[in-house]
Design an enzyme around this catalytic site. Structure first.
Site, PDB file in Angstrom:
ATOM      1  N   SER A   9      -0.154 -71.460   5.239  1.00 43.33           N
ATOM      2  CA  SER A   9      -1.573 -71.095   5.153  1.00 43.33           C
ATOM      3  C   SER A   9      -2.431 -72.330   5.367  1.00 43.33           C
ATOM      4  O   SER A   9      -2.040 -73.436   4.977  1.00 43.33           O
ATOM      5  CB  SER A   9      -1.884 -70.495   3.785  1.00 43.33           C
ATOM      6  OG  SER A   9      -3.273 -70.220   3.683  1.00 43.33           O
ATOM      7  N   GLY A  13      -8.479 -71.909  -0.439  1.00 42.04           N
ATOM      8  CA  GLY A  13      -8.585 -71.019  -1.602  1.00 42.04           C
ATOM      9  C   GLY A  13      -7.250 -70.380  -1.914  1.00 42.04           C
ATOM     10  O   GLY A  13      -6.796 -70.347  -3.067  1.00 42.04           O
ATOM     11  N   LYS A  14      -6.601 -69.862  -0.875  1.00 40.67           N
ATOM     12  CA  LYS A  14      -5.277 -69.232  -1.031  1.00 40.67           C
ATOM     13  C   LYS A  14      -4.225 -70.231  -1.500  1.00 40.67           C
ATOM     14  O   LYS A  14      -3.418 -69.940  -2.368  1.00 40.67           O
ATOM     15  CB  LYS A  14      -4.806 -68.756   0.338  1.00 40.67           C
ATOM     16  CG  LYS A  14      -5.065 -67.356   0.694  1.00 40.67           C
ATOM     17  CD  LYS A  14      -4.271 -67.135   1.970  1.00 40.67           C
ATOM     18  CE  LYS A  14      -4.684 -65.928   2.713  1.00 40.67           C
ATOM     19  NZ  LYS A  14      -3.897 -65.777   3.938  1.00 40.67           N
ATOM     20  N   ASP A  68      -0.565 -62.622   4.113  1.00 43.50           N
ATOM     21  CA  ASP A  68      -1.656 -62.079   4.910  1.00 43.50           C
ATOM     22  C   ASP A  68      -2.379 -61.079   4.018  1.00 43.50           C
ATOM     23  O   ASP A  68      -1.736 -60.289   3.312  1.00 43.50           O
ATOM     24  CB  ASP A  68      -1.171 -61.426   6.207  1.00 43.50           C
ATOM     25  CG  ASP A  68      -2.320 -61.315   7.212  1.00 43.50           C
ATOM     26  OD1 ASP A  68      -2.940 -62.347   7.525  1.00 43.50           O
ATOM     27  OD2 ASP A  68      -2.617 -60.193   7.671  1.00 43.50           O
ATOM     28  N   HIS A 181      -4.447 -59.093  -6.380  1.00 42.81           N
ATOM     29  CA  HIS A 181      -3.496 -58.607  -5.381  1.00 42.81           C
ATOM     30  C   HIS A 181      -2.445 -59.677  -5.065  1.00 42.81           C
ATOM     31  O   HIS A 181      -1.269 -59.400  -4.936  1.00 42.81           O
ATOM     32  CB  HIS A 181      -4.252 -58.212  -4.113  1.00 42.81           C
ATOM     33  CG  HIS A 181      -5.186 -59.275  -3.575  1.00 42.81           C
ATOM     34  ND1 HIS A 181      -6.032 -59.997  -4.378  1.00 42.81           N
ATOM     35  CD2 HIS A 181      -5.365 -59.780  -2.320  1.00 42.81           C
ATOM     36  CE1 HIS A 181      -6.712 -60.866  -3.643  1.00 42.81           C
ATOM     37  NE2 HIS A 181      -6.316 -60.755  -2.398  1.00 42.81           N
TER      38      HIS A 181
HETATM   39  P1  ITT Z   1      -4.260 -68.290   6.576  1.00 44.73           P
HETATM   40  O1  ITT Z   1      -3.963 -67.258   7.647  1.00 44.73           O
HETATM   41  O2  ITT Z   1      -4.226 -69.699   7.081  1.00 44.73           O
HETATM   42  O3  ITT Z   1      -3.449 -68.079   5.329  1.00 44.73           O
HETATM   43  P2  ITT Z   1      -6.800 -66.914   6.468  1.00 44.73           P
HETATM   44  O4  ITT Z   1      -8.066 -67.112   5.686  1.00 44.73           O
HETATM   45  O5  ITT Z   1      -6.924 -66.775   7.966  1.00 44.73           O
HETATM   46  O6  ITT Z   1      -5.789 -68.091   6.097  1.00 44.73           O
HETATM   47  P3  ITT Z   1      -5.845 -64.200   6.330  1.00 44.73           P
HETATM   48  O7  ITT Z   1      -5.642 -64.140   7.802  1.00 44.73           O
HETATM   49  O8  ITT Z   1      -4.791 -63.634   5.440  1.00 44.73           O
HETATM   50  O9  ITT Z   1      -6.041 -65.691   5.838  1.00 44.73           O
HETATM   51  O10 ITT Z   1      -7.236 -63.538   5.993  1.00 44.73           O
HETATM   52  C1  ITT Z   1      -7.542 -63.206   4.688  1.00 44.73           C
HETATM   53  C2  ITT Z   1      -9.035 -63.059   4.548  1.00 44.73           C
HETATM   54  O11 ITT Z   1      -9.235 -61.994   3.596  1.00 44.73           O
HETATM   55  C3  ITT Z   1      -9.593 -64.320   3.931  1.00 44.73           C
HETATM   56  O12 ITT Z   1     -10.165 -65.159   4.888  1.00 44.73           O
HETATM   57  C4  ITT Z   1     -10.625 -63.769   2.949  1.00 44.73           C
HETATM   58  O13 ITT Z   1     -11.843 -63.612   3.610  1.00 44.73           O
HETATM   59  C5  ITT Z   1     -10.092 -62.392   2.576  1.00 44.73           C
HETATM   60  N1  ITT Z   1      -9.368 -62.490   1.291  1.00 44.73           N
HETATM   61  C6  ITT Z   1      -8.017 -62.431   1.101  1.00 44.73           C
HETATM   62  N2  ITT Z   1      -7.703 -62.622  -0.188  1.00 44.73           N
HETATM   63  C7  ITT Z   1      -8.872 -62.822  -0.824  1.00 44.73           C
HETATM   64  C8  ITT Z   1      -9.211 -63.099  -2.168  1.00 44.73           C
HETATM   65  O14 ITT Z   1      -8.288 -63.275  -3.106  1.00 44.73           O
HETATM   66  N3  ITT Z   1     -10.498 -63.232  -2.474  1.00 44.73           N
HETATM   67  C9  ITT Z   1     -11.458 -63.110  -1.544  1.00 44.73           C
HETATM   68  N4  ITT Z   1     -11.228 -62.878  -0.246  1.00 44.73           N
HETATM   69  C10 ITT Z   1      -9.938 -62.728   0.126  1.00 44.73           C
END
Ligand code: ITT
Length: 198
Positions: A9, A13-14, A68, A181
């Site tokens: 990732s 934040g994640k 994801d 989640h």
């Molecule tokens: P990586 O692929 O590098 O992990 P990303 O931000 O592109 O990072 P995703 O493709 O999984 O990740 O997109 C997830 C989006 O969904 C993320 O950018 C947030 O806007 C939203 N999201 C996911 N989990 C969340 C959370 O716990 N709180 C708030 N928004 C969240």
């Protein structure tokens, strides 16, 4: 001692949440290995998580986990879903995505604003692993009419958490990491990993 696992990732934040919840593992962000971004062109959370995990495992020669995730809004037929990170266009930031969501939800009446965060986590032992471990977590809530709170990331300021009387950006990090989640998915994955290793 657990083996190191690369975390596929680039979302700070994640990364923070996953490292906090997976404290018993040695989780190394893919940036430490200079892993390049990969196109997330799957149509499901699981496909995209697998694409990211394989990319990170290939570049690091380590087992990998990838998440994801996104928000699914009932009144928008499940959108933005897998497109959550780029809802307002490719390269859009959290603020722009969140504003687009608020705008789309303006005409939607109270009582019809149900939504959920969904997270799919994948673990693979190596890039060619034909048998990934996959775990999913869902967190039900509602879309607010205006942002509230400073914690978390992404759509947290507009996600109302029933039972807590606040947005997910108003929850302390430890609280979110207990009920989200991502927490649900990671805890399921941890159980499966422990079963593999015992
Ligand atoms: P990586 O692929 O590098 O992990 P990303 O931000 O592109 O990072 P995703 O493709 O999984 O990740 O997109 C997830 C989006 O969904 C993320 O950018 C947030 O806007 C939203 N999201 C996911 N989990 C969340 C959370 O716990 N709180 C708030 N928004 C969240």
């Amino acid at each position: 001692m657990f083996e190191p696992i690369v975390l596929a990732s680039n979302n700070p934040g994640k990364i923070k949440e996953i490292q906090a919840i997976f404290r018993r593992y040695r989780i190394i962000p893919q940036s430490d290995f200079g892993v390049p971004e990969v196109e997330e062109n799957g149509t499901t959370f699981a496909e995209n998580a697998l694409i990211k995990a394989r990319n990170a495992a290939r570049c690091s020669n380590l087992p990998a986990i990838a998440d994801d995730s996104g928000i699914e809004v009932d009144a928008l037929n499940g959108a933005p879903g897998v497109h959550s990170a780029r809802y307002a266009g490719s390269g859009a930031n959290d603020q722009q995505n969140l504003e687009k969501l608020l705008d789309k939800m303006k005409p939607v009446a109270d009582g019809h604003r149900g939504a959920r965060f969904r997270c799919v986590i994948v673990y693979i032992k190596h890039a060619g692993d034909p048998c990934p471990l996959i775990a999913e977590g869902v967190w039900e809530g509602e879309v607010l009419r205006a942002p509230r709170g400073m914690n978390g990331f992404g759509y947290d300021p507009v996600f109302w958490v029933p039972g807590f009387g606040c947005s997910s950006a108003e929850l302390a990090a430890q609280e979110k990491n207990r009920i989200s989640h991502r927490a649900i998915a990671l805890n399921k994955l941890a159980e499966r990993l422990a079963a593999l290793q015992s």
